[in-house]
Design a protein around this motif. Structure first.
Motif, PDB file in Angstrom:
ATOM      1  N   LEU A  17      53.310  18.581 -30.594  1.00 22.10           N
ATOM      2  CA  LEU A  17      54.666  18.402 -30.059  1.00 22.10           C
ATOM      3  C   LEU A  17      54.695  18.752 -28.577  1.00 22.10           C
ATOM      4  CD1 LEU A  17      57.689  17.823 -30.326  1.00 22.10           C
ATOM      5  CD2 LEU A  17      57.975  20.180 -31.132  1.00 22.10           C
ATOM      6  N   ALA A  18      54.085  19.861 -28.203  1.00 21.60           N
ATOM      7  CA  ALA A  18      54.050  20.256 -26.794  1.00 21.60           C
ATOM      8  C   ALA A  18      53.300  19.215 -25.964  1.00 21.60           C
ATOM      9  CB  ALA A  18      53.388  21.619 -26.655  1.00 21.60           C
ATOM     10  N   GLN A  19      52.177  18.743 -26.487  1.00 17.94           N
ATOM     11  CA  GLN A  19      51.405  17.731 -25.783  1.00 17.94           C
ATOM     12  C   GLN A  19      52.219  16.449 -25.622  1.00 17.94           C
ATOM     13  OE1 GLN A  19      47.887  16.542 -27.897  1.00 17.94           O
ATOM     14  NE2 GLN A  19      46.874  15.801 -26.062  1.00 17.94           N
ATOM     15  N   GLU A  20      52.906  16.041 -26.687  1.00 17.01           N
ATOM     16  CA  GLU A  20      53.715  14.822 -26.654  1.00 17.01           C
ATOM     17  C   GLU A  20      54.874  14.955 -25.670  1.00 17.01           C
ATOM     18  OE1 GLU A  20      54.741  10.968 -27.565  1.00 17.01           O
ATOM     19  OE2 GLU A  20      52.931  12.018 -28.194  1.00 17.01           O
ATOM     20  N   ALA A  21      55.449  16.153 -25.579  1.00 15.72           N
ATOM     21  CA  ALA A  21      56.586  16.384 -24.679  1.00 15.72           C
ATOM     22  C   ALA A  21      56.148  16.612 -23.238  1.00 15.72           C
ATOM     23  CB  ALA A  21      57.387  17.582 -25.172  1.00 15.72           C
ATOM     24  N   GLY A  22      54.860  16.898 -23.043  1.00 18.74           N
ATOM     25  CA  GLY A  22      54.384  17.159 -21.689  1.00 18.74           C
ATOM     26  C   GLY A  22      54.763  18.546 -21.199  1.00 18.74           C
ATOM     27  N   VAL A  23      54.900  19.495 -22.119  1.00 19.65           N
ATOM     28  CA  VAL A  23      55.216  20.880 -21.749  1.00 19.65           C
ATOM     29  C   VAL A  23      54.123  21.787 -22.303  1.00 19.65           C
ATOM     30  CG1 VAL A  23      57.703  20.485 -21.720  1.00 19.65           C
ATOM     31  CG2 VAL A  23      56.622  21.309 -23.802  1.00 19.65           C
ATOM     32  N   LYS A  24      54.062  23.001 -21.777  1.00 21.54           N
ATOM     33  CA  LYS A  24      53.096  23.967 -22.302  1.00 21.54           C
ATOM     34  C   LYS A  24      53.603  24.501 -23.642  1.00 21.54           C
ATOM     35  CE  LYS A  24      51.200  25.221 -17.888  1.00 21.54           C
ATOM     36  NZ  LYS A  24      50.709  26.256 -17.029  1.00 21.54           N
TER      37      LYS A  24
END
Length: 127
Positions: free
Chosen positions: A34-41
């Motif tokens: 989810l973090a990778q998909e959202a582009g956040v850490k």
């Protein structure tokens, strides 16, 4: 990115993952993806936006970890399996009633093959 931008990105990423259309990740239904998909850490999900993390886990639990497109495919498979079983049952009814391979459909296969071979043998000798 501001907090609002992060929240929008995380929410959009959740929707993509549950729809089975990831853009930046493997599509697994976990926090790292989810973090990778959202582009956040990842720590933004685990420490700052815990409400979105909890919402993600609740939605994943209600779906049993299965994306929407896979649910649709499983339903389609079940429908096709029922149809296939229905066709098998119909075939078996014809077999039991003696209609398949019987006189209703002409001579048995060996007789047809013999006739075909005789015709071919005659055509070969005519050359």
């Amino acid at each position: 990115m501001t907090d609002d931008d992060d929240r929008r990105a995380i929410t959009a990423a959740m929707q993509r993952l549950f729809a089975g259309t990831p853009l930046r990740s493997s599509g697994k239904l976990d926090i790292v993806t989810l973090a990778q998909e959202a582009g956040v850490k990842r720590n933004k999900l685990t420490h700052k936006h815990t409400d979105l993390k909890d919402l993600f886990y609740v939605q994943r639990r209600t779906r049993h970890g299965i994306p929407d497109d896979e649910v649709k495919l499983r339903e389609q498979i079940a429908t096709l399996q029922k149809s296939n079983q229905s066709l098998r049952d119909e075939r078996d009814r014809y077999r039991v009633s003696g209609l398949v391979g019987g006189a209703e459909f002409g001579p048995s296969p060996p007789a047809r093959w013999s006739a075909c071979c005789a015709v071919m043998a005659g055509a070969g000798s005519a050359r």
